[in-house]
Design a protein around this motif. Structure first.
Motif, PDB file in Angstrom:
ATOM      1  N   MET A  99       3.115  -7.736   0.961  1.00  0.00           N
ATOM      2  CA  MET A  99       1.670  -8.143   0.803  1.00  0.00           C
ATOM      3  C   MET A  99       1.105  -7.495  -0.143  1.00  0.00           C
ATOM      4  SD  MET A  99       0.766 -11.202   0.848  1.00  0.00           S
ATOM      5  CE  MET A  99      -0.951 -11.978   0.312  1.00  0.00           C
ATOM      6  N   THR A 100       0.375  -7.662  -1.229  1.00  0.00           N
ATOM      7  CA  THR A 100      -0.127  -6.773  -2.002  1.00  0.00           C
ATOM      8  C   THR A 100      -1.460  -6.270  -1.261  1.00  0.00           C
ATOM      9  OG1 THR A 100      -1.725  -8.938  -2.890  1.00  0.00           O
ATOM     10  CG2 THR A 100       0.412  -8.042  -3.854  1.00  0.00           C
ATOM     11  N   ALA A 101      -1.786  -5.060  -1.625  1.00  0.00           N
ATOM     12  CA  ALA A 101      -2.943  -4.338  -1.249  1.00  0.00           C
ATOM     13  C   ALA A 101      -4.176  -4.875  -1.363  1.00  0.00           C
ATOM     14  CB  ALA A 101      -2.823  -2.868  -1.626  1.00  0.00           C
ATOM     15  N   HIS A 102      -5.018  -4.829  -0.732  1.00  0.00           N
ATOM     16  CA  HIS A 102      -6.392  -5.176  -0.694  1.00  0.00           C
ATOM     17  C   HIS A 102      -7.228  -4.118  -1.232  1.00  0.00           C
ATOM     18  CE1 HIS A 102     -10.092  -7.677  -0.058  1.00  0.00           C
ATOM     19  NE2 HIS A 102     -10.632  -6.371   0.251  1.00  0.00           N
ATOM     20  N   GLN A 103      -7.713  -3.945  -2.557  1.00  0.00           N
ATOM     21  CA  GLN A 103      -8.234  -2.818  -2.928  1.00  0.00           C
ATOM     22  C   GLN A 103      -9.586  -3.256  -3.413  1.00  0.00           C
ATOM     23  OE1 GLN A 103      -5.775  -0.573  -5.367  1.00  0.00           O
ATOM     24  NE2 GLN A 103      -4.417  -0.058  -4.136  1.00  0.00           N
ATOM     25  N   VAL A 159       6.421  -7.720   6.493  1.00  0.00           N
ATOM     26  CA  VAL A 159       5.624  -8.246   5.386  1.00  0.00           C
ATOM     27  C   VAL A 159       4.166  -8.180   5.399  1.00  0.00           C
ATOM     28  CG1 VAL A 159       5.432 -10.405   4.529  1.00  0.00           C
ATOM     29  CG2 VAL A 159       7.665 -10.038   4.999  1.00  0.00           C
ATOM     30  N   ARG A 209      -0.201  -4.126   7.789  1.00  0.00           N
ATOM     31  CA  ARG A 209      -1.429  -3.741   8.229  1.00  0.00           C
ATOM     32  C   ARG A 209      -2.024  -4.580   9.200  1.00  0.00           C
ATOM     33  NH1 ARG A 209      -4.606  -2.595   2.652  1.00  0.00           N
ATOM     34  NH2 ARG A 209      -4.243  -4.617   2.767  1.00  0.00           N
ATOM     35  N   ASN A 214     -13.575   0.370  -1.120  1.00  0.00           N
ATOM     36  CA  ASN A 214     -12.475   0.985  -0.370  1.00  0.00           C
ATOM     37  C   ASN A 214     -12.495   1.943   0.857  1.00  0.00           C
ATOM     38  OD1 ASN A 214      -9.915  -0.401   0.177  1.00  0.00           O
ATOM     39  ND2 ASN A 214      -8.766   1.033  -0.815  1.00  0.00           N
TER      40      ASN A 214
END
Lengths: 471, 735
Positions: free
Chosen positions: A1-5, B401, B404, B466
């Motif tokens: 899953m793509t990072a949330h940035q 998948v 986090r 972030n």
């Protein structure tokens, strides 16, 4: 899953706009059938662009994220640029009164834009526009590609909004050859409106490199089916559909009827299949079987034939290393030579064409020259989108956006006139005469199960329209 | 039944009516307060009304009139005459109308009360009967100072008076048409009546809910019937409040015309299915008749596509068609949902919802495990709980998948509840309102992350750049039920924390609601965006109450997918036909709304017609064309959009066409059988129709197909043409 940035989740959404669309979506049955009904009726009818500045749009996507510092936004004499990096002064000023410069050549003599620079400086029909403080804040390939194909900065909703190719497929139905939108894939360009991610479910996707291309094959009658036989099939199909059409009021039914009619027309005239066939046609520089050249040639042929939206990809831009080589190849050859020749060919057609060049993001202003590595890394904080305008006398050759002498060393701070995806997308849509999101505009419609991003298109794009003279 | 007496009037409660000595004929009750009786009180064959002796007068609507003195304010009343033969007649313009104090209010000859100044007065209506007696009725009128506008937002009712009425014979040649004054009354949440006759939209419709030519309604509420022997429905809507009212008028006796009710409920009437009952209540309130039940062919195709992701084979369609059992649909549903194919198909869907990328090495095993759980009767609550707790055999895949804490929270919350928690990663959700629960503030979101946090940082909010800001949150369930005690802390072992989250999530009402609706939306149509359960969207659901019913049925099934979706399949609502004349009632689920078949169903269509499967690279191309979620990286990846590419592929592409014309394919086999006289051309065409459309061709369709074959150079070529055409029809493509 793509990072949330960097808070890319909600993007540049206005509360009023989103609530308005949410309300509209609810009334229409967001993702529900009644929304489909309205959408398919509108999509089946197509729309007529108003006040279009261009007849066609070519998107050239530099997969991997090309360097802006070595192409459109050089910083000669700073640590951002290579030593002895030469630039080309285009002879016009940017929005701030400073000369507009583009990459000329590297110290080793590798050319970047000499031919293109010469063309735009000397041919009034072909002009260059630069957006040099474009940002979306993501250093992630997939995220950046999603932002730069949908022109909407919202990771959470990234699958909710269609790519521009899909939007064009809907809005330009019935135009040209009957094929409104084509995405030219290739081994290096398949992240452009990647149908595998189903963000581009409606544009025609074709791979210029593959033999027996199934898409091109689908533009022709089946083998051993002559026109008379094809007509018989169509006649039977029409009769069988009649009862359904008379008894089902669904917009999906109307849309399928329209799609069938369009498919029959496209097939029967044969013009589309001819446009896709490069046999006997001159391939753009560097010629031969060069994959990029073939894709660019196909794009040229399709635009010449009347297709209003074409997108293609050029890979090999993720230059964490060998940056000079990547620039020299992709920009110095494909663009400098190929696009220059294409621009001249398209100019001869008389069509007004807007070419946009961009990648998933830019690259770090500072180079990494330790050891053997000659590279720049991902940079979503301030990069460039280049525009090539063909046959539009109103277009003003200039540049907007300034990331400072070192090229914006900090994320999202210090840039003059930063431009976000929604601004750019709105500019593109308006250039083509689609007043998406404008108050009272006709095109404020959801598409498929994915609506148009709820942004105030007019306000977000006005700065760009004014800057480049499209008023 | 009302007692009627002459000349005497007294107040009953706060209503003033006249009652006479002669009882009215049967039918004087009914649901219309001012117009009771209706057609049931008129003997068949009677062509006129108002025959015989006038025995009483009545003013509608019942109750005192309260009207404010604002500019333009007024109140319409109607005067009904009751006759000895049981009929009623609008006498509003034929009787004497007087108010006792015209400084308070005045009344026009059309029955419209105009307020003058605050105060109370009495309206007296009188007329002389044929017997010479004077019939009188009174009503109190109170004029109040103009104040607040009517409040229908909090509830209310809309009614038309009279609700049922048989008007006299219409004779156009003689210039005789029939008039009926109506009054449209809204009773607001506070119980006050408002005359809305001149302000709400009203239509005159026929039985099919299409505009009727038999009558006209003026802006002042005067109905004029112009066609004898017709029935009309006058339908009024207060759109802002979602209120609807209806009245039925019958013009003349019209020999042989059966009486009809304003609302029958059609196929949904009498159903014991909870979904049907909920839907029926809404449709009844809107006077929206549902469509008829679908044909067996339409039902079977829909069931197979939703349950199994494919079309029925020709043999399956033929067998179902031949089955004469009364309960064959329910039996087929039971059989289908018990198959491994059902579990596999829905496991794939669940993998989409949980965003397990197909490219992931563990994706196939993940789908297989989910299918096994479904087949074993494990509820979705147990499946989701195992994944949330990290105790499933495929948890490594799920956790890999979604590595986090925030990833796990986002995917589970979205898939299970339909809410978008993502925004609150970086900031309080900007789009929720005070009525949203939760509002997805960071202070609500991060306590959820804390259940999965590998360290304190993961439970600490991020800002827009972030950066972690502030202090880490302890595990908490404030997002969904603020008062729920939580035992875990950040110091609690991860497994324990996750187990607690799993229990909380799968026992939450939002889980039932979100999951039930997501499944419902997959097989029917969404009541709202399955991924945007905002308060605003929930409040705008056109079928109020159905969402709660779905959640309740899902929980009653112990979240067992087979049991719940089986109940949906067995509902008449699911089985309604897609036939209709307008889309106006589609948000009310009054008919089955069509969408394009999903990609895997289209694949099966090609295989069913040609006898050959699409495989390898052709399959990827086909799936790209028909919007298959090839990556499963987003919950909304699947597309059912219609576009020209799909038509081109069906009509032209070798991917499809080569299978039609291949030697050894179905068409070639059928052609050989026809040529050898083993079967007729008709039988061959029928088989193609069954394979493509799950039904036999109609006589006309068969004729067209045979004509096409006749025009072809060979039987095989003709059958290929028929196959190509049938497979490209809208019916073949539509769900």
């Amino acid at each position: 899953m793509t990072a949330h940035q960097n808070c890319s989740t909600c993007g540049d959404v206005s509360r009023r706009g989103f609530l308005k669309l949410s309300g509209t979506g609810v009334a229409l049955g967001f993702m529900g059938a009644s929304m489909h009904q309205l959408m398919f009726m509108k999509s089946a009818l197509g729309v007529q662009p108003e006040n279009a500045f261009y007849d066609a749009f070519l998107s050239i996507f530099f997969n991997g994220g090309p360097s802006q510092t070595d192409t459109w936004d050089p910083k000669p004499g700073t640590r951002s640029s290579y030593p002895n990096f030469q630039t080309i002064n285009l002879g016009v000023n940017d929005r701030y009164g400073q000369p507009v410069r583009i990459g000329g050549q590297f110290a080793n003599g590798s050319a970047i834009f000499p031919q293109l620079g010469n063309l735009v400086m000397n041919d009034p029909a072909v002009k260059l526009g630069l957006v040099r403080a474009f940002w979306h804040g993501s250093n992630n390939h997939q995220t950046g590609q999603n932002y730069m194909n949908g022109w909407w900065r919202s990771q959470a909703l990234v699958m909710q909004y269609p790519s521009m190719a899909s939007a064009m497929a809907y809005y330009f139905q019935g135009h040209g050859l009957g094929i409104p939108s084509v995405v030219i894939n290739g081994a290096n360009g398949d992240r452009v409106n990647n149908a595998g991610e189903s963000r581009c479910p409606t544009a025609l996707q074709v791979n210029a490199n593959a033999g027996n291309n199934p898409v091109i094959q689908a533009l022709r009658r089946p083998a051993n089916v002559d026109q008379a036989r094809y007509d018989r099939r169509k006649a039977l199909l029409d009769r069988l559909n009649q009862r359904f059409l008379e008894s089902r009021p669904d917009m999906m039914v109307r849309a399928m009827e329209k799609a069938t009619e369009d498919a029959y027309d496209v097939t029967s005239t044969g013009q589309a299949a001819s446009a896709f066939d490069l046999t006997g046609k001159t391939i753009l520089p560097p010629g031969g079987n060069n994959a990029v050249a073939m894709r660019m040639t196909l794009a040229q042929e399709l635009i010449t034939a009347g297709i209003p939206y074409v997108a293609l990809g050029i890979g090999g831009n993720d230059s964490h290393a060998n940056n000079v080589n990547a620039i020299s190849t992709n920009w110095g050859v494909s663009i400098n030579q190929g696009l220059t020749a294409m621009a001249q060919n398209l100019k001869a057609t008389g069509k007004r064409v807007l070419v946009a060049m961009y990648g998933d993001f830019g690259r770090t202003p500072a180079t990494v020259n330790s050891g053997a590595r000659d590279g720049r890394d991902h940079w979503g904080g301030g990069f460039s989108v280049a525009l090539l305008s063909i046959n539009q006398p109103k277009f003003r050759m200039t540049a907007i956006g300034d990331t400072g002498p070192e090229g914006l060393q900090q994320w999202n701070t210090g840039a003059q006139d930063p431009i976000a995806p929604a601004d750019m997308g709105a500019f593109f849509y308006r250039s083509l005469g689609l007043q998406i999101g404008q108050a009272g505009g006709k095109f404020d419609l959801p598409l498929t199960s994915r609506p148009a991003p709820p942004v105030d298109r007019v306000n977000n794009s006005q700065l760009l329209m004014d800057t480049f003279g499209l008023v | 039944m009302r007692q009627v007496s002459k000349t005497t009037s007294w107040l009953v409660g706060r209503a003033a009516v006249v009652i006479g000595v002669a009882a009215l004929a049967a039918g004087c009750g009914g649901s219309g307060g001012g117009g009771g009786g209706g057609s049931a009180s008129v003997a068949p064959g009677v062509t006129g009304v108002g025959q015989g002796q006038l025995v009483a007068l009545e003013i509608a609507p019942p109750g005192d009139v309260v009207v404010d003195d604002g500019l333009g304010s007024a109140f319409q009343v109607i005067v009904d005459g009751h006759y000895r033969d049981g009929s009623q007649l609008d006498l509003t313009r034929a009787v004497e109308l007087r108010v006792s104090d015209e400084s308070v209010a005045k009344i026009g000859g059309d029955g419209l009360i105009t307020p003058i100044a605050p105060g109370t007065t009495e309206l007296t209506v009188s007329t002389r009967a044929v017997t010479g007696e004077t019939l009188t009725v009174t009503k109190r009128i109170t004029v109040v100072p103009a104040g607040a506008a009517p409040n229908f937002a909090s509830g209310g009712e809309l009614r038309i008076y009279p609700q049922f009425r048989t008007l006299g014979e219409v004779d156009a040649a003689a210039g005789r048409d029939q008039l009926q004054q109506i009054v449209i009354v809204g009773t607001d949440a506070g119980g006050r009546m408002w005359d809305l006759t001149r302000s709400v939209g009203a239509q005159v419709l026929d039985r099919n809910r299409a505009p009727s030519m038999a009558g006209q309604l003026s802006p002042t509420g005067l109905f004029r019937g112009v066609m004898d022997g017709q029935e009309v429905l006058v339908l009024a809507r207060l759109n802002a409040a979602g209120l609807t009212a209806g009245a039925q008028f019958r013009l003349g006796g019209g020999a042989g015309l059966p009486p009809s009710a304003l609302f029958t409920g059609g196929a949904l009437a009498g159903s014991s299915n909870a979904i049907d009952r909920a839907l029926l209540a809404v449709l009844q309130g809107q006077f929206a008749e549902p469509s008829a039940l679908s044909s067996d062919a339409e039902f079977l195709r829909r069931l197979y596509s939703d349950a199994l992701g494919r079309v029925p084979t020709a043999q399956e369609a033929e067998a179902f068609d031949a089955n004469q059992a009364a309960d064959k649909r329910d039996a087929e549903i039971d059989r289908v949902v018990a198959t491994p194919a059902f579990a596999a198909h829905w496991a794939n869907q669940i993998g989409e919802w949980l965003r397990i990328p197909r490219a992931n090495a563990g994706a196939a095993a993940f789908d297989q495990w989910v299918a096994q759980q479904i087949q074993a009767g494990q509820g979705l609550g147990q499946i989701v709980a195992a994944l949330a707790a990290g105790t499933a055999p495929v948890s490594a895949t799920f956790d890999g998948v979604h590595p986090r804490a925030s990833d796990k929270v986002d995917v589970l919350v979205m898939a299970a509840t339909g809410m978008t928690s993502d925004c609150a990663v970086c900031h309080d959700h900007p789009l929720t309102g005070p009525n949203d629960q939760p509002r997805w503030l960071q202070s609500e979101r991060y306590p959820l992350d804390a259940f999965f946090a590998a360290n304190a940082a993961e439970a600490t909010p991020l800002d827009r750049n972030n950066n972690r800001i502030g202090q880490p949150f302890q595990p908490g369930w404030v997002a969904f039920a603020g008062g729920t005690p939580v035992t875990s802390t950040l110091a609690t072992p991860m497994a324990q924390r996750r187990a607690e989250f799993a229990q909380l999530l799968t026992n939450a009402g939002q889980f039932d609601r979100g999951m039930a609706h997501r499944i419902f939306a997959t097989v029917m149509q969404p009541l709202l965006d399955p991924n945007q359960f905002l308060r605003r969207n929930l409040d705008a659901v056109a079928v109020p109450g159905l969402l709660e019913v779905l959640a309740a049925r899902f929980r009653a099934a112990n979240t067992d997918l087979r049991a719940y979706v089986g109940e949906v399949f067995k509902s008449k609502a699911y089985q309604l036909s897609s036939i209709g004349t307008s889309t106006g009632n589609d948000p009310l689920l009054a008919r089955h709304v069509l969408r394009r078949h999903h990609s895997e169903v289209m694949e099966s269509l090609v295989e069913s017609v040609t006898g050959q499967a699409i495989v390898n690279g052709d399959l990827t191309f086909f799936r790209q064309t028909f919007g298959y979620p090839l990556t499963r990286q987003a919950i909304q990846e699947r597309s059912d959009a219609v576009n020209m590419s799909q038509a081109l592929v069906l009509m032209n592409s070798p991917v499809v066409q080569n299978k039609i014309s291949a030697n050894g394919a179905r068409v070639a086999t059928l052609a050989g059988q026809v040529t050898s006289n083993a079967i007729t051309r008709e039988a061959a065409v029928t088989q193609l129709f069954r394979a493509a459309l799950s039904r036999e061709p109609s006589t006309d369709e068969l004729g067209f197909a045979l004509q096409t074959i006749q025009q072809a150079p060979t039987v095989r070529a003709g059958l290929e043409d028929v196959a190509a055409a049938v497979m490209s029809t809208i019916e073949a493509v539509a769900h």
